[in-house]
Design a protein around this motif. Structure first.
Motif, PDB file in Angstrom:
ATOM      1  N   VAL A  99      -2.983  -4.578  -0.304  1.00 53.82           N
ATOM      2  CA  VAL A  99      -3.810  -3.388  -0.526  1.00 53.82           C
ATOM      3  C   VAL A  99      -4.343  -2.866   0.805  1.00 53.82           C
ATOM      4  O   VAL A  99      -4.411  -1.653   1.047  1.00 53.82           O
ATOM      5  N   ASP A 100      -4.718  -3.774   1.704  1.00 54.03           N
ATOM      6  CA  ASP A 100      -5.292  -3.400   2.994  1.00 54.03           C
ATOM      7  C   ASP A 100      -4.250  -3.028   4.042  1.00 54.03           C
ATOM      8  O   ASP A 100      -4.598  -2.759   5.200  1.00 54.03           O
ATOM      9  N   GLN A 112      -4.520  -8.754  -1.974  1.00 54.15           N
ATOM     10  CA  GLN A 112      -5.566  -7.995  -1.304  1.00 54.15           C
ATOM     11  C   GLN A 112      -5.114  -7.591   0.095  1.00 54.15           C
ATOM     12  O   GLN A 112      -5.393  -6.477   0.561  1.00 54.15           O
ATOM     13  N   ALA A 113      -4.400  -8.492   0.789  1.00 58.91           N
ATOM     14  CA  ALA A 113      -3.871  -8.149   2.103  1.00 58.91           C
ATOM     15  C   ALA A 113      -2.888  -6.985   2.012  1.00 58.91           C
ATOM     16  O   ALA A 113      -2.844  -6.119   2.892  1.00 58.91           O
ATOM     17  N   LEU A 152      -1.617  -4.887   5.253  1.00 62.38           N
ATOM     18  CA  LEU A 152      -1.139  -5.915   6.162  1.00 62.38           C
ATOM     19  C   LEU A 152       0.365  -6.145   6.033  1.00 62.38           C
ATOM     20  O   LEU A 152       1.014  -6.565   6.991  1.00 62.38           O
ATOM     21  N   ASP A 194      -3.639  -2.772 -10.369  1.00 61.54           N
ATOM     22  CA  ASP A 194      -3.491  -2.122  -9.061  1.00 61.54           C
ATOM     23  C   ASP A 194      -2.383  -1.076  -9.081  1.00 61.54           C
ATOM     24  O   ASP A 194      -2.495  -0.019  -8.451  1.00 61.54           O
ATOM     25  N   ALA A 218       0.847  -1.196   0.000  1.00 60.97           N
ATOM     26  CA  ALA A 218       0.000   0.000   0.000  1.00 60.97           C
ATOM     27  C   ALA A 218       0.885   1.249   0.000  1.00 60.97           C
ATOM     28  O   ALA A 218       2.013   1.226   0.510  1.00 60.97           O
ATOM     29  N   ARG A 261      -3.529   1.629  -6.197  1.00 57.99           N
ATOM     30  CA  ARG A 261      -3.894   0.860  -5.002  1.00 57.99           C
ATOM     31  C   ARG A 261      -2.675   0.171  -4.403  1.00 57.99           C
ATOM     32  O   ARG A 261      -2.610  -0.064  -3.209  1.00 57.99           O
TER      33      ARG A 261
END
Length: 304
Positions: free
Chosen positions: A226-227, A223-224, A229, A242, A168, A247
């Motif tokens: 992006v969030d 996805q982790a 993590l 992305d 991220a 993102r």
């Protein structure tokens, strides 16, 4: 004049060779294993060549049998496909594509609307299962990651599978050089444990090991990331969209080859089929487009 020898015997042999036993062939052709054995024996007598070595509890093809089966199976596949096309005239035109779940979600599905606009009469059906699933008999084609060596299938390269860490934007601001990475924050993919060691070695980082959360698929790890993590090992083309959308960021702007490529995989006779030919033209064009976009995003990430 075409001379065809004993078609029932040929069909019985091909099914037994493909299925590995008379029992499997009997089940497929709805006759007894003994009937398959008799048909194959009669075929061998007519050919004057042994096609199988009969051993305890198993069949082993002779060299002649392997050569015969390698030519027969594509012929029967083509015949089945031609029959399906003829009987489906006036009905739905469908293509079944075998693809891994992450590739489907992160690349193929977001682009299918474009294919639908170009070919509105072709119904695309996606079946997922991952790289370990063999090429399905009911598939029109597959998209697979590998070395391009799938016996009996044509494999056309689509993408290079390059690896680069992604995360991220907020986390990327803390990463100035590869040595800033921390083992517990490096997200892992269970079926690709070699990815992080490969990239870290290329980056000259020898004292860090990936110890972050482990996921089953690349899509889950991305996805982790992006969030927020941690840092995931990104693989093209999963990360192209992305990166372009911001993102995810590639903080170091460097990538290494995974040693494999993505391929469009299909049976040779399908190349001349109208619907598959349309899909093949489309996906080759679509595969070329995000390559440049993904590389541009990598360069921007490096400058940022």
């Amino acid at each position: 004049m075409r001379r065809l020898l004993f078609l029932n015997g040929i069909k019985a042999f091909e099914a037994a060779a493909r299925g590995g036993s008379f029992a499997a062939a009997g089940h497929e052709l709805n006759v007894s294993p003994a009937a398959i054995s008799r048909l194959v024996h009669l075929l061998e007598q007519r050919l004057g060549v042994a096609l199988f070595e009969r051993k305890a509890n198993r069949l082993v093809m002779t060299a002649a049998g392997r050569a015969y089966q390698s030519g027969l199976t594509p012929i029967f596949d083509a015949l089945a496909s031609l029959t399906a096309q003829v009987t489906a005239a006036g009905h739905v035109r469908a293509l079944t594509i075998g693809v891994g779940p992450t590739f489907a979600m992160r690349w193929l599905i977001p682009r299918l609307a474009d294919f639908r606009r170009q070919e509105p009469d072709i119904d695309v059906r996606i079946t997922t299962g991952g790289a370990a699933v063999p090429f399905g008999e009911d598939w029109s084609c597959g998209i697979k990651l590998g070395d391009g060596a799938w016996p009996g299938l044509v494999a056309e390269p689509l993408f290079a599978a390059d690896l680069t860490p992604v995360c991220a934007p907020r986390l990327a601001s803390q990463l100035k050089r590869p040595t800033d990475l921390k083992g517990p924050s490096l997200l892992r993919v269970a079926h690709s444990p070699e990815d992080w060691p490969l990239w870290l070695k290329a980056a000259g980082v020898t004292r860090i090991g990936a110890r972050g959360t482990e996921f089953q698929f690349y899509g889950q790890a991305l996805q982790a990331a992006v969030d927020g993590l941690g840092v995931a090992m990104g693989i093209r083309p999963y990360i192209d969209d992305d990166l372009a959308a911001g993102r995810l960021v590639a903080p170091f702007g460097s990538s290494v080859p995974k040693g494999m490529r993505w391929y469009l995989v299909y049976r040779g006779f399908q190349r001349e089929q109208r619907d598959f030919a349309a899909f093949r033209r489309w996906i080759v064009r679509a595969a070329a487009e995000p390559a440049a976009r993904g590389k541009a995003a990598l360069r921007l990430g490096a400058r940022g």
